[in-house]
Design a protein around this motif. Structure first.
Motif, PDB file in Angstrom:
ATOM      1  N   UNK A  13       0.824  -1.211   0.000  1.00  0.00           N
ATOM      2  CA  UNK A  13       0.000   0.000   0.000  1.00  0.00           C
ATOM      3  C   UNK A  13       0.859   1.261   0.000  1.00  0.00           C
ATOM      4  N   UNK A  14       1.902   1.278   0.821  1.00  0.00           N
ATOM      5  CA  UNK A  14       2.705   2.482   1.001  1.00  0.00           C
ATOM      6  C   UNK A  14       3.447   2.859  -0.278  1.00  0.00           C
ATOM      7  N   UNK A  15       3.805   1.879  -1.090  1.00  0.00           N
ATOM      8  CA  UNK A  15       4.523   2.165  -2.337  1.00  0.00           C
ATOM      9  C   UNK A  15       3.708   3.109  -3.212  1.00  0.00           C
ATOM     10  N   UNK A  16       2.404   2.864  -3.318  1.00  0.00           N
ATOM     11  CA  UNK A  16       1.562   3.751  -4.103  1.00  0.00           C
ATOM     12  C   UNK A  16       1.161   5.009  -3.365  1.00  0.00           C
ATOM     13  N   UNK A  17       0.820   4.845  -2.082  1.00  0.00           N
ATOM     14  CA  UNK A  17       0.352   5.986  -1.295  1.00  0.00           C
ATOM     15  C   UNK A  17       1.438   7.052  -1.157  1.00  0.00           C
ATOM     16  N   UNK A  18       2.667   6.638  -0.840  1.00  0.00           N
ATOM     17  CA  UNK A  18       3.757   7.597  -0.695  1.00  0.00           C
ATOM     18  C   UNK A  18       4.028   8.305  -2.018  1.00  0.00           C
ATOM     19  N   UNK A  19       4.011   7.544  -3.121  1.00  0.00           N
ATOM     20  CA  UNK A  19       4.240   8.163  -4.429  1.00  0.00           C
ATOM     21  C   UNK A  19       3.160   9.185  -4.751  1.00  0.00           C
ATOM     22  N   UNK A  20       1.923   8.889  -4.382  1.00  0.00           N
ATOM     23  CA  UNK A  20       0.839   9.866  -4.553  1.00  0.00           C
ATOM     24  C   UNK A  20       1.115  11.131  -3.751  1.00  0.00           C
ATOM     25  N   UNK A  21       1.614  10.961  -2.536  1.00  0.00           N
ATOM     26  CA  UNK A  21       1.858  12.126  -1.679  1.00  0.00           C
ATOM     27  C   UNK A  21       2.936  13.027  -2.270  1.00  0.00           C
ATOM     28  N   UNK A  22       3.910  12.449  -2.984  1.00  0.00           N
ATOM     29  CA  UNK A  22       4.946  13.260  -3.619  1.00  0.00           C
ATOM     30  C   UNK A  22       4.381  14.039  -4.808  1.00  0.00           C
ATOM     31  N   UNK A  43       1.995  16.610  -3.177  1.00  0.00           N
ATOM     32  CA  UNK A  43       2.634  17.399  -2.109  1.00  0.00           C
ATOM     33  C   UNK A  43       1.591  17.814  -1.066  1.00  0.00           C
ATOM     34  N   UNK A  44       0.760  16.839  -0.742  1.00  0.00           N
ATOM     35  CA  UNK A  44      -0.300  17.019   0.250  1.00  0.00           C
ATOM     36  C   UNK A  44       0.306  16.802   1.634  1.00  0.00           C
ATOM     37  N   UNK A  75       1.754  13.375   3.119  1.00  0.00           N
ATOM     38  CA  UNK A  75       3.203  13.291   3.344  1.00  0.00           C
ATOM     39  C   UNK A  75       3.504  12.896   4.784  1.00  0.00           C
ATOM     40  N   UNK A  76       2.744  13.462   5.716  1.00  0.00           N
ATOM     41  CA  UNK A  76       2.954  13.127   7.128  1.00  0.00           C
ATOM     42  C   UNK A  76       2.635  11.655   7.387  1.00  0.00           C
ATOM     43  N   UNK A  84       2.702   9.178   5.138  1.00  0.00           N
ATOM     44  CA  UNK A  84       3.742   8.368   4.504  1.00  0.00           C
ATOM     45  C   UNK A  84       5.022   8.403   5.331  1.00  0.00           C
ATOM     46  N   UNK A  85       5.361   9.571   5.831  1.00  0.00           N
ATOM     47  CA  UNK A  85       6.595   9.730   6.613  1.00  0.00           C
ATOM     48  C   UNK A  85       6.548   8.897   7.898  1.00  0.00           C
ATOM     49  N   UNK A  86       5.353   8.780   8.506  1.00  0.00           N
ATOM     50  CA  UNK A  86       5.226   7.976   9.721  1.00  0.00           C
ATOM     51  C   UNK A  86       5.671   6.541   9.461  1.00  0.00           C
ATOM     52  N   UNK A  87       5.201   5.959   8.354  1.00  0.00           N
ATOM     53  CA  UNK A  87       5.541   4.571   8.047  1.00  0.00           C
ATOM     54  C   UNK A  87       6.989   4.441   7.584  1.00  0.00           C
ATOM     55  N   UNK A  88       7.455   5.412   6.806  1.00  0.00           N
ATOM     56  CA  UNK A  88       8.849   5.372   6.350  1.00  0.00           C
ATOM     57  C   UNK A  88       9.800   5.495   7.532  1.00  0.00           C
ATOM     58  N   UNK A  89       9.497   6.392   8.457  1.00  0.00           N
ATOM     59  CA  UNK A  89      10.321   6.514   9.666  1.00  0.00           C
ATOM     60  C   UNK A  89      10.345   5.205  10.449  1.00  0.00           C
ATOM     61  N   UNK A  90       9.180   4.532  10.489  1.00  0.00           N
ATOM     62  CA  UNK A  90       9.121   3.258  11.210  1.00  0.00           C
ATOM     63  C   UNK A  90      10.000   2.210  10.529  1.00  0.00           C
ATOM     64  N   UNK A  91       9.989   2.169   9.207  1.00  0.00           N
ATOM     65  CA  UNK A  91      10.857   1.231   8.489  1.00  0.00           C
ATOM     66  C   UNK A  91      12.315   1.533   8.796  1.00  0.00           C
ATOM     67  N   UNK A  92      12.686   2.804   8.677  1.00  0.00           N
ATOM     68  CA  UNK A  92      14.077   3.186   8.922  1.00  0.00           C
ATOM     69  C   UNK A  92      14.463   2.961  10.382  1.00  0.00           C
ATOM     70  N   UNK A  93      13.493   3.072  11.282  1.00  0.00           N
ATOM     71  CA  UNK A  93      13.782   2.890  12.705  1.00  0.00           C
ATOM     72  C   UNK A  93      13.778   1.446  13.156  1.00  0.00           C
TER      73      UNK A  93
END
Length: 670
Positions: free
Chosen positions: A103-112, A115-116, A120-121, A123-132
């Protein structure tokens, strides 16, 4: 090697040269963008960084519908995206396989793209969780955190997560991504071969991991990644067989065919590059005798089930488009651009309700019922897999969202000679570096392609000398190019790129005319059925569609899981039934006339009401062709099945606008 086919009529404009090419010069690297580092083979084309292209026109409308529809709101209803007890957010959480990264692959790309800020927030929550989630040993994600000693890991979900991080890095420049991916790749090198890519999905899809290694190596030059590439390839299912595939699962095939060509980048082995072509053709030799760019796979291809009433998963459409885009980067071959358009224009839009709030698991080239019944064994899956349902499947529900955003990212590509190539056409604005000094220019593409013949590419700002390439599709005869009002090329060779080298400046306008004509294809393996094409658009019988709203929870597949408190009434399912005759044979001698209407006010041409094109011709009913014992559109009738004596006027429409369709017709003559 750079292949110039023919110099066209010399332009009267000083400093402008025009030629046609079938490949791009790879002897030197672009100064504008990072291309493949040695020892990797140079790719023919270079993807622009995520965020460089802003789609407009009908494509933007599809993305808006997706944003307001299921992909944009799935986090509110899917239990796999619940923030409570989610293993992608919390150690030991219950929900932690492919669904979040899908889901995030498409959702994050949509946010870019939009620029909503709220998107973006999120998407960033999940991306931060992956990186963390990265452990000391470099592993990450739910399966890494929950791995028991001696237990083999399922690496598949992490492969999707890497693609998300690659796009995020290109968009944001987040400095955490490169060291994160480097540590993870070091971990992958440490895993013994006998514990690596062992289970079904990860073994089939190792090519996704291989593509991430290419991406990372181009940014670090870490030679250990070349070793990792070799390891991934030898442990991935063999997609380079001469006459078989590792498995016949439609999504695996759509993904797997790109793996040998990706491996070719590591060593220049032409047999690996050709293996991707061969695998693409293997699944189409028997099962791809149908329009729409795919094959009659249902979930798994089965011997004897080759009729156009067999379907493809929505996941399969999205993944094949991604494979086509990657293959286009590697080869610049018209084959891959054409196949990507075939799916994007003819198959993919019809897999959704017009508002993108529900989708079908399976969509077929010949499909005259879309209900909640179990049609097995007529189709491979047992369950309500033909209905438009927000929970028609766990995979497609979450994975569909990346197809249009990724398509947007490939509308323009950099070339090794510091130019810019337009290979997939749609209205957009492109910000790209070009020329020997890497000057940044802004380009605006205006078109309603594929529903119109003309594409205008303007320089909005900037000045530089560079080659601009425009694709002349295989189906097009008589293409012409006009620069600032002057015709600089006529009768451009089909299946090539026209190369226009000039000192470009603000205000320059390049118009590409791609006239379309009616053509027909005959599917000999499917009873000599006939398909009608209009340029890249495949046509279908216009069938009146009757929609019936049904309860999504009552009609969803067995393993659908809603979040507690989710209001299913806001996400209804629909069954679609034919409200007019559909069992027509096409009169192959009759004239087909084109009727062009107004562009739709809502900017969505992929509906029966909004499509600006329709086609008039003749047909005869085939009385014996009806629904079969499984409740499905019956297989095509035999060639000698009686046709009605009466000749009827029938209307054809672009296949992508039709949720019910007959697009492979039994033939008849006057």
């Amino acid at each position: 090697m750079f292949a110039a086919l023919a110099a066209m009529a010399a332009s009267c404009t000083p400093g402008v040269s025009v030629s046609t090419v079938t490949s791009f010069p790879t002897e030197s690297s672009s100064v504008c963008y990072q291309s493949n580092r040695a020892p990797l083979q140079h790719e023919q084309l270079i993807k622009l960084p995520t965020g460089s292209i802003k789609p407009e026109g009908w494509l933007l409308r599809q993305l808006e519908l997706q944003k307001d529809g299921l992909n944009g709101h799935l986090g509110e209803i899917s239990i796999w995206l619940s923030k409570e007890d989610n293993a992608w957010l919390t150690d030991g959480g219950a929900w932690g396989w492919e669904e979040v990264p899908y889901w995030l692959r498409g959702y994050a790309s949509l946010s870019y793209i939009f620029e909503d800020e709220a998107m973006l927030a999120e998407a960033r929550l999940w991306i931060d969780a992956i990186l963390g989630s990265q452990l000391e040993n470099g592993n990450f994600g739910p399966s890494g955190r929950m791995l028991e000693p001696g237990e083999n890991q399922d690496f598949w979900p992490n492969m999707i997560a890497l693609w998300i991080l690659q796009d995020w890095y290109e968009y944001s420049g987040d400095e955490r991504v490169i060291p994160f991916m480097t540590r993870y790749c070091e971990y992958l090198l440490s895993v013994p071969d006998e514990q690596f890519l062992e289970s079904y999905w990860e073994n089939s899809r190792g090519g996704d991991n291989l593509w991430s290694v290419v991406w990372l190596y181009n940014r670090t030059g870490d030679e250990r990644l070349i070793e990792l590439g070799e390891k991934i390839h030898r442990n991935t299912a063999d997609w380079a067989q001469a006459d078989d595939l590792p498995n016949w699962h439609n999504v695996n095939m759509a993904q797997g065919i790109r793996e040998p060509a990706t491996y070719y980048l590591f060593n220049g082995r032409e047999d690996m590059l050709q293996a991707s072509y061969n695998s693409f053709e293997l699944c189409r030799k028997d099962f791809g005798q149908v329009p729409g760019g795919m094959f009659g796979g249902d979930e798994n291809c089965r011997e004897g089930f080759i009729d156009p009433r067999q379907g493809t998963e929505t996941c399969g459409f999205a993944e094949q488009m991604a494979s086509d885009e990657i293959m286009a980067l590697i080869t610049a071959d018209e084959k891959w651009f054409a196949n990507c358009e075939d799916i994007a224009f003819n198959d993919y839009p019809a897999a959704f309700m017009p508002d993108y709030k529900a989708l079908r698991y399976l969509t077929c080239p010949n499909m005259t019922v879309s209900d909640s019944e179990n049609h097995r064994p007529g189709i491979d899956n047992g369950g309500p897999f033909l209905a438009m349902n927000p929970f028609s499947s766990r995979c497609c529900q979450h994975n569909h969202g990346f197809a249009w955003p990724f398509y947007s990212e490939f509308l323009a590509m950099a070339t090794p000679d510091n130019g810019l190539a337009f290979g997939l056409y749609s209205a957009c604005t492109v910000r790209a570096k070009v020329g020997a000094k890497a000057d940044e220019l802004v380009f605006k593409e205006e078109t309603n392609y594929p529903f119109s013949d003309s594409i205008t590419i303007s320089i909005e700002s900037g000045r530089a000398s560079f080659p601009l390439y425009v694709r002349i599709p295989d189906w097009c005869e008589g293409a012409s190019i006009i620069l600032n009002g002057e015709t600089i090329a006529e009768d451009c060779a089909s299946g090539t790129f026209a190369r226009v080298e000039a000192d470009w400046k603000t205000g320059d306008k390049l118009v590409v005319n791609l006239p379309k004509s009616i053509s027909k294809r005959v599917w000999a393996a499917n009873k000599n059925s006939v398909t009608v094409d209009y340029g890249p658009l495949t046509l279908s019988l216009k069938i009146e569609e009757a929609y019936r709203k049904v309860d999504s929870k009552d009609t969803a597949i067995g393993d659908s899981k809603w979040q507690a408190g989710a209001d299913a009434s806001k996400w209804p399912s629909f069954e679609i039934y034919a409200d007019s005759d559909w069992n027509y044979a096409l009169d192959t001698d009759a004239e087909i006339t084109v009727e062009k209407g107004e562009w739709p006010a809502d900017n969505n041409p992929f509906t029966l009401e909004g499509c600006p094109l329709s086609f008039k011709t003749k047909g005869r009913l085939v009385p014996s062709w009806d629904f079969d014992e499984y409740g499905l559109t019956a297989v095509l009738p035999s060639e000698d099945a009686p046709r009605s004596d009466r000749v009827d006027d029938i209307t054809l429409v672009p296949m992508g606008a039709a949720r019910l369709r007959i697009s492979a017709f039994p033939p008849c003559k006057e």
